[in-house]
Design a protein around this motif. Structure first.
Motif, PDB file in Angstrom:
ATOM      1  N   VAL A  12       0.849  -1.196   0.000  1.00 16.57           N
ATOM      2  CA  VAL A  12       0.000   0.000   0.000  1.00 16.57           C
ATOM      3  C   VAL A  12       0.887   1.250   0.000  1.00 16.57           C
ATOM      4  CG1 VAL A  12      -1.666   1.356   1.331  1.00 16.57           C
ATOM      5  CG2 VAL A  12      -1.978  -1.121   1.090  1.00 16.57           C
ATOM      6  N   VAL A  13       1.878   1.273   0.881  1.00 14.59           N
ATOM      7  CA  VAL A  13       2.782   2.425   0.963  1.00 14.59           C
ATOM      8  C   VAL A  13       3.520   2.605  -0.365  1.00 14.59           C
ATOM      9  CG1 VAL A  13       4.832   3.350   2.115  1.00 14.59           C
ATOM     10  CG2 VAL A  13       3.003   2.315   3.473  1.00 14.59           C
ATOM     11  N   GLU A  14       3.953   1.508  -0.954  1.00 10.69           N
ATOM     12  CA  GLU A  14       4.643   1.573  -2.249  1.00 10.69           C
ATOM     13  C   GLU A  14       3.723   2.160  -3.327  1.00 10.69           C
ATOM     14  OE1 GLU A  14       6.233  -1.638  -5.495  1.00 10.69           O
ATOM     15  OE2 GLU A  14       6.665  -2.069  -3.397  1.00 10.69           O
ATOM     16  N   TYR A  15       2.488   1.659  -3.406  1.00 16.35           N
ATOM     17  CA  TYR A  15       1.536   2.165  -4.398  1.00 16.35           C
ATOM     18  C   TYR A  15       1.283   3.660  -4.230  1.00 16.35           C
ATOM     19  CZ  TYR A  15       0.065  -2.746  -5.259  1.00 16.35           C
ATOM     20  OH  TYR A  15       0.001  -4.081  -5.567  1.00 16.35           O
ATOM     21  N   MET A  16       1.164   4.099  -3.001  1.00 19.34           N
ATOM     22  CA  MET A  16       0.756   5.472  -2.703  1.00 19.34           C
ATOM     23  C   MET A  16       1.856   6.513  -2.916  1.00 19.34           C
ATOM     24  SD  MET A  16      -2.366   5.492  -2.008  1.00 19.34           S
ATOM     25  CE  MET A  16      -3.332   4.027  -2.197  1.00 19.34           C
ATOM     26  N   PRO A  76      -2.764  11.243   2.010  1.00 17.53           N
ATOM     27  CA  PRO A  76      -1.707  12.268   2.053  1.00 17.53           C
ATOM     28  C   PRO A  76      -0.579  11.970   1.066  1.00 17.53           C
ATOM     29  CG  PRO A  76      -1.434  10.760   3.885  1.00 17.53           C
ATOM     30  CD  PRO A  76      -2.687  10.331   3.163  1.00 17.53           C
ATOM     31  N   TYR A  77       0.204  13.005   0.787  1.00 19.24           N
ATOM     32  CA  TYR A  77       1.433  12.845   0.005  1.00 19.24           C
ATOM     33  C   TYR A  77       2.517  13.674   0.670  1.00 19.24           C
ATOM     34  CZ  TYR A  77       4.817  12.666  -3.694  1.00 19.24           C
ATOM     35  OH  TYR A  77       5.971  12.465  -4.397  1.00 19.24           O
ATOM     36  N   PRO A  78       3.669  13.146   0.903  1.00 21.03           N
ATOM     37  CA  PRO A  78       4.037  11.747   0.657  1.00 21.03           C
ATOM     38  C   PRO A  78       3.336  10.814   1.641  1.00 21.03           C
ATOM     39  CG  PRO A  78       5.835  12.914   1.753  1.00 21.03           C
ATOM     40  CD  PRO A  78       4.772  13.927   1.465  1.00 21.03           C
ATOM     41  N   TYR A  79       3.129   9.587   1.222  1.00 19.36           N
ATOM     42  CA  TYR A  79       2.472   8.570   2.033  1.00 19.36           C
ATOM     43  C   TYR A  79       3.546   7.760   2.728  1.00 19.36           C
ATOM     44  CZ  TYR A  79      -1.321   5.315   3.189  1.00 19.36           C
ATOM     45  OH  TYR A  79      -2.260   4.562   3.847  1.00 19.36           O
ATOM     46  N   ARG A  80       3.471   7.719   4.060  1.00 21.19           N
ATOM     47  CA  ARG A  80       4.507   7.057   4.851  1.00 21.19           C
ATOM     48  C   ARG A  80       3.954   5.797   5.510  1.00 21.19           C
ATOM     49  NH1 ARG A  80       4.944  11.046   9.114  1.00 21.19           N
ATOM     50  NH2 ARG A  80       2.771  11.104   8.586  1.00 21.19           N
ATOM     51  N   LYS A  81       4.830   4.999   6.053  1.00 19.87           N
ATOM     52  CA  LYS A  81       4.431   3.794   6.779  1.00 19.87           C
ATOM     53  C   LYS A  81       3.438   4.149   7.881  1.00 19.87           C
ATOM     54  CE  LYS A  81       6.132  -0.003   9.657  1.00 19.87           C
ATOM     55  NZ  LYS A  81       5.020   0.133  10.580  1.00 19.87           N
ATOM     56  N   GLU A  82       3.676   5.256   8.566  1.00 19.24           N
ATOM     57  CA  GLU A  82       2.792   5.693   9.644  1.00 19.24           C
ATOM     58  C   GLU A  82       1.369   5.967   9.129  1.00 19.24           C
ATOM     59  OE1 GLU A  82       5.802   7.287   8.982  1.00 19.24           O
ATOM     60  OE2 GLU A  82       6.904   6.187  10.526  1.00 19.24           O
ATOM     61  N   ASP A  83       1.268   6.466   7.902  1.00 23.69           N
ATOM     62  CA  ASP A  83      -0.045   6.712   7.309  1.00 23.69           C
ATOM     63  C   ASP A  83      -0.780   5.395   7.079  1.00 23.69           C
ATOM     64  OD1 ASP A  83       0.296   9.566   7.113  1.00 23.69           O
ATOM     65  OD2 ASP A  83       1.639   9.184   5.415  1.00 23.69           O
ATOM     66  N   MET A 109      -7.243   2.093  -6.574  1.00 22.10           N
ATOM     67  CA  MET A 109      -6.640   0.951  -7.270  1.00 22.10           C
ATOM     68  C   MET A 109      -5.203   1.304  -7.610  1.00 22.10           C
ATOM     69  SD  MET A 109      -6.899  -2.083  -8.737  1.00 22.10           S
ATOM     70  CE  MET A 109      -8.573  -2.311  -8.209  1.00 22.10           C
ATOM     71  N   ALA A 110      -4.305   0.348  -7.399  1.00 21.27           N
ATOM     72  CA  ALA A 110      -2.903   0.552  -7.776  1.00 21.27           C
ATOM     73  C   ALA A 110      -2.822   0.881  -9.267  1.00 21.27           C
ATOM     74  CB  ALA A 110      -2.078  -0.690  -7.452  1.00 21.27           C
ATOM     75  N   LYS A 111      -1.992   1.851  -9.592  1.00 21.80           N
ATOM     76  CA  LYS A 111      -1.940   2.392 -10.956  1.00 21.80           C
ATOM     77  C   LYS A 111      -1.680   1.323 -12.021  1.00 21.80           C
ATOM     78  CE  LYS A 111      -0.630   6.787 -12.831  1.00 21.80           C
ATOM     79  NZ  LYS A 111       0.179   7.976 -12.660  1.00 21.80           N
ATOM     80  N   ALA A 112      -0.871   0.326 -11.710  1.00 20.09           N
ATOM     81  CA  ALA A 112      -0.576  -0.734 -12.686  1.00 20.09           C
ATOM     82  C   ALA A 112      -1.826  -1.518 -13.082  1.00 20.09           C
ATOM     83  CB  ALA A 112       0.475  -1.686 -12.114  1.00 20.09           C
ATOM     84  N   PHE A 113      -2.901  -1.369 -12.305  1.00 20.36           N
ATOM     85  CA  PHE A 113      -4.123  -2.133 -12.551  1.00 20.36           C
ATOM     86  C   PHE A 113      -5.280  -1.259 -13.021  1.00 20.36           C
ATOM     87  CE2 PHE A 113      -1.491  -4.233  -9.421  1.00 20.36           C
ATOM     88  CZ  PHE A 113      -1.337  -5.497  -9.992  1.00 20.36           C
ATOM     89  N   TRP A 114      -5.000   0.004 -13.331  1.00 21.90           N
ATOM     90  CA  TRP A 114      -6.033   0.896 -13.850  1.00 21.90           C
ATOM     91  C   TRP A 114      -6.492   0.420 -15.221  1.00 21.90           C
ATOM     92  CZ3 TRP A 114      -4.401   6.715 -12.854  1.00 21.90           C
ATOM     93  CH2 TRP A 114      -4.360   6.938 -11.470  1.00 21.90           C
ATOM     94  N   ASN A 115      -7.722   0.769 -15.573  1.00 25.29           N
ATOM     95  CA  ASN A 115      -8.307   0.526 -16.902  1.00 25.29           C
ATOM     96  C   ASN A 115      -8.420  -0.952 -17.252  1.00 25.29           C
ATOM     97  OD1 ASN A 115      -8.552   3.357 -17.512  1.00 25.29           O
ATOM     98  ND2 ASN A 115      -6.330   3.358 -17.765  1.00 25.29           N
TER      99      ASN A 115
END
Length: 177
Positions: free
Chosen positions: A25-29, A42-49, A98-104
């Motif tokens: 999730v953190v990687e995707y965000m 939020p951006y940047p998205y951290r582990k704490e988020d 949705m993670a960007k790689a899986f859009w559309n």
């Protein structure tokens, strides 16, 4: 509902969000687009988020006020999330990402159809609604594909980065009468 439900669709598994999902999730965000397209990421998205989000998700389920599902591919890997949040008066707000790689690929539409069925048939909601920023029209198209209709434009409803936005709201009803 004691245990978190699992819903299977043709290509997806909708299930409980787990701590081990958070690194992905953190990687995707890390893409700022998620923050731009939502009012709460939020951006940047951290582990704490991610930790905070998981805590909120669990509290909402335990109080029967929210049901946030991890959207998983057939292998069980998280590729997004979708949820219903009880707003009282037999209605709920639906939200998703949705993670960007899986859009559309139709995954959110597939998941959203299943979540609407779950909301009407298992949770007995009468109305499910969703909103989106006007600069994210793809989200509105998903809402239309699952049978939602635009109910209103909520004037200056959300503030993001110092700017107020008029927000389209879409709804679907259990009883179409």
């Amino acid at each position: 509902m004691q245990n978190f439900p699992t819903i299977k669709t043709e290509r997806l598994i909708l299930s409980e969000l787990k701590e081990e999902d958070l690194p992905l999730v953190v990687e995707y965000m890390q893409d700022k687009e998620y923050s731009d397209y939502t009012s709460t990421i939020p951006y940047p998205y951290r582990k704490e988020d991610g930790d905070f989000w998981l805590k909120l998700v669990r509290e909402a389920f335990n109080s029967k006020k929210g049901y946030t599902f991890a959207i998983r591919d057939a292998s069980g890997k998280i590729i997004g999330a979708i949820g219903l949040h009880d707003e009282g008066h037999d209605k709920a707000e639906m939200g998703y990402w949705m993670a960007k790689a899986f859009w559309n690929k139709g995954y959110v539409t597939e998941a959203a159809k299943a979540i609407v069925d779950f909301g009407f048939n298992e949770l007995n909601f009468n109305k499910i609604f969703a909103i989106h920023f006007p600069h994210n029209p793809a989200s509105g198209k998903i809402m239309q594909k699952i049978g939602m209709q635009q109910e209103a434009i909520l004037k200056q409803h959300l503030k993001k980065d110092g700017k107020y936005y008029d927000i389209p709201m879409y709804s679907i009803f259990k009883n179409k009468d």
